[in-house]
Scaffold this motif. Structure first.
Motif, PDB file in Angstrom:
ATOM      1  N   VAL A 169       1.061 -41.380  17.812  1.00  0.00           N
ATOM      2  CA  VAL A 169       2.249 -40.708  18.347  1.00  0.00           C
ATOM      3  C   VAL A 169       2.498 -41.132  19.793  1.00  0.00           C
ATOM      4  N   HIS A 213      12.537 -29.918   6.384  1.00  0.00           N
ATOM      5  CA  HIS A 213      12.040 -30.916   7.342  1.00  0.00           C
ATOM      6  C   HIS A 213      12.092 -32.319   6.731  1.00  0.00           C
ATOM      7  N   LEU A 273       1.961 -39.137   8.391  1.00  0.00           N
ATOM      8  CA  LEU A 273       2.597 -38.310   9.420  1.00  0.00           C
ATOM      9  C   LEU A 273       2.326 -36.845   9.119  1.00  0.00           C
ATOM     10  N   ILE A 322      -0.427 -31.453  15.930  1.00  0.00           N
ATOM     11  CA  ILE A 322       0.716 -32.155  15.341  1.00  0.00           C
ATOM     12  C   ILE A 322       1.826 -32.278  16.390  1.00  0.00           C
ATOM     13  N   PRO A 323       2.695 -33.294  16.267  1.00  0.00           N
ATOM     14  CA  PRO A 323       2.654 -34.330  15.235  1.00  0.00           C
ATOM     15  C   PRO A 323       1.463 -35.266  15.426  1.00  0.00           C
ATOM     16  N   LEU A 349       0.234 -39.156  13.873  1.00  0.00           N
ATOM     17  CA  LEU A 349       0.600 -40.333  13.076  1.00  0.00           C
ATOM     18  C   LEU A 349      -0.645 -41.201  12.940  1.00  0.00           C
ATOM     19  N   SER A 379       3.076 -33.224  10.162  1.00  0.00           N
ATOM     20  CA  SER A 379       4.176 -32.631  10.922  1.00  0.00           C
ATOM     21  C   SER A 379       4.604 -31.326  10.275  1.00  0.00           C
ATOM     22  N   PHE A 395       4.673 -38.412   4.696  1.00  0.00           N
ATOM     23  CA  PHE A 395       4.761 -37.138   5.397  1.00  0.00           C
ATOM     24  C   PHE A 395       3.844 -36.113   4.733  1.00  0.00           C
ATOM     25  N   CYS A 434       7.392 -26.779  14.328  1.00  0.00           N
ATOM     26  CA  CYS A 434       6.804 -27.399  15.529  1.00  0.00           C
ATOM     27  C   CYS A 434       7.869 -28.164  16.308  1.00  0.00           C
ATOM     28  N   THR A 456      10.329 -36.736  15.264  1.00  0.00           N
ATOM     29  CA  THR A 456      10.816 -37.286  13.996  1.00  0.00           C
ATOM     30  C   THR A 456      12.011 -38.224  14.155  1.00  0.00           C
ATOM     31  N   SER A 477       3.033 -32.234   5.091  1.00  0.00           N
ATOM     32  CA  SER A 477       3.623 -31.060   5.724  1.00  0.00           C
ATOM     33  C   SER A 477       2.592 -29.990   6.060  1.00  0.00           C
ATOM     34  N   CYS A 510       7.254 -31.809  16.918  1.00  0.00           N
ATOM     35  CA  CYS A 510       7.460 -32.561  15.672  1.00  0.00           C
ATOM     36  C   CYS A 510       8.935 -32.861  15.464  1.00  0.00           C
TER      37      CYS A 510
END
Length: 389
Positions: free
Chosen positions: A139, A90, A43, A118-119, A121, A45, A77, A49, A56, A79, A52
């Motif tokens: 996503v 986050h 992910l 982003i996001p 996945l 993210s 995750f 954002c 989440t 970042s 994002c």
């Protein structure tokens, strides 16, 4: 294990990129080998954002649901935050693992997986060479299908789209409007009406919301046609409200003003129908024919223009009404002079008006003054023995 070789390959790539361990939500280090044997997603993210932050909570709900049903899934995750404090802020809302904050590592991983927005996945069991396009990462799939999207692969996307197509084209109202645990729709006073009772009727699927001003305007026209058909053709037409409201309170406010039926607000069928029929804006009215399949007719345009006259809202019936109105207009003068009004009146078409002579509502052809708010039914002009032009 599905995608196990891919996971190991990407885990090795992460090791080569410099990843030595991962972080748990509690801040403990976890060996990278812990993801082996699991269906793993990356992910990408960031806390800054907004999409994002919106995505989440949905992913947390789906992740928890999948784990509770025995799915061997893990998420890492990565970042894209500006600093470690933002990263930790986050990450505290996430129940899965994370790559330690490292701008150099994330840059390498973004380049490797082709992440441009982003996001994002990215399932490690799928790569561009095996069919998942990175500009259509998981996503969108998760947002459209929720937990049903698991394992987030191109193959699963194809299966889900095929199921949507089957429901759209199948003509089976229970499959389209119901679900395993619900075989009914509800009225404004919470009475359950069996979906089976809709068989053999023309059904309108009305997508709308209480917060939408155009929906309020259209609903007046729809209600007028609906009530007229209840009198003229009882039992032949029904409407099902598919709410796009933002809360249950808004949904109740919408439904309380409606004489027709609805999909319950808590039911995921609302989102399913919006996706299945690719609803892009509201208000929208889809018309299901007697076979349960969607007609090509634009239901909103048919109701707004012709009202109940266009029932059963097939293309052929709409064409008949349109042709009849055209012929009626051809037999009327373009302009008239009427002794009850000082200006010349011109032939026009209106969805609704009130005749200034008889005070009755009218629609379609009207003689109107372009300078004043003055309208006459064509029949009232005829009774006046006005001079035609």
């Amino acid at each position: 294990m599905q995608g196990g070789e891919e996971v190991r390959k990407h885990a090795k790539m992460m090791q080569m990129a410099g990843v030595e361990s991962l972080l748990s939500n509690g801040g403990k280090e976890v060996p990278l080998s812990s993801i082996e044997g699991k269906m793993t997603c990356l992910l990408f993210s960031a806390h800054w954002c907004r999409p994002c932050r919106n995505f989440t909570p949905k992913l947390v709900q789906i992740y928890t649901m999948l784990q509770n049903t025995g799915k061997n899934i893990e998420i890492i995750f990565i970042s894209l935050d500006h600093d470690e404090t933002s990263f930790l802020d986050h990450f505290k809302s996430m129940p899965w693992l994370a790559l330690p904050f490292n701008t150099s590592l994330r840059r390498k991983l973004c380049n490797h997986f082709g992440v441009e927005h982003i996001p994002a996945l990215i399932p490690l069991s799928e790569t561009p060479s095996s069919g998942l396009e990175f500009d259509e990462d998981a996503v969108k799939l998760v947002e459209q299908y929720g937990a049903d999207a698991y394992p987030f692969s191109a193959k699963r996307r194809g299966e889900l789209e095929a199921m949507d197509d089957s429901r759209r084209q199948g003509g089976k109202l229970q499959e389209l409007l119901g679900c395993k645990d619900r075989d009914y729709v509800i009225s404004a006073d919470s009475i359950k009406i069996s979906i089976a009772e809709l068989t053999g009727k023309t059904v309108g699927l009305y997508f709308g919301a209480h917060w939408c001003p155009p929906c309020h305007s259209f609903m007046k026209q729809l209600m007028e046609a609906y009530n007229e058909l209840r009198i003229l053709r009882p039992g032949s037409f029904e409407i099902i409200f598919i709410s796009i409201d933002r809360s249950k309170e808004e949904f109740q406010a919408s439904l309380s003003a409606m004489p027709w039926l609805a999909i319950p607000y808590s039911d995921t069928a609302r989102q399913d129908l919006t996706r299945i029929f690719a609803i892009k804006g509201i208000p929208t009215l889809l018309i299901l024919g007697l076979d349960g399949k969607v007609l090509k007719t634009d239901g909103r345009a048919a109701i707004s223009t012709y009202g109940a006259t266009a029932f059963p809202f097939t293309e052929s019936r709409v064409s008949e009404v349109d042709e009849a109105l055209r012929k009626e207009g051809d037999n009327l003068p373009r302009r008239v002079n009427d002794p009850r009004h000082r200006h010349e009146l011109e032939l026009d078409m209106a969805k609704a008006y009130v005749c200034d002579e008889c005070q009755l509502k009218g629609r379609y052809w009207v003689f109107s003054c372009k300078q004043c708010n003055f309208d006459l039914h064509p029949s009232c002009v005829g009774e006046s023995n006005a001079d035609s032009i």
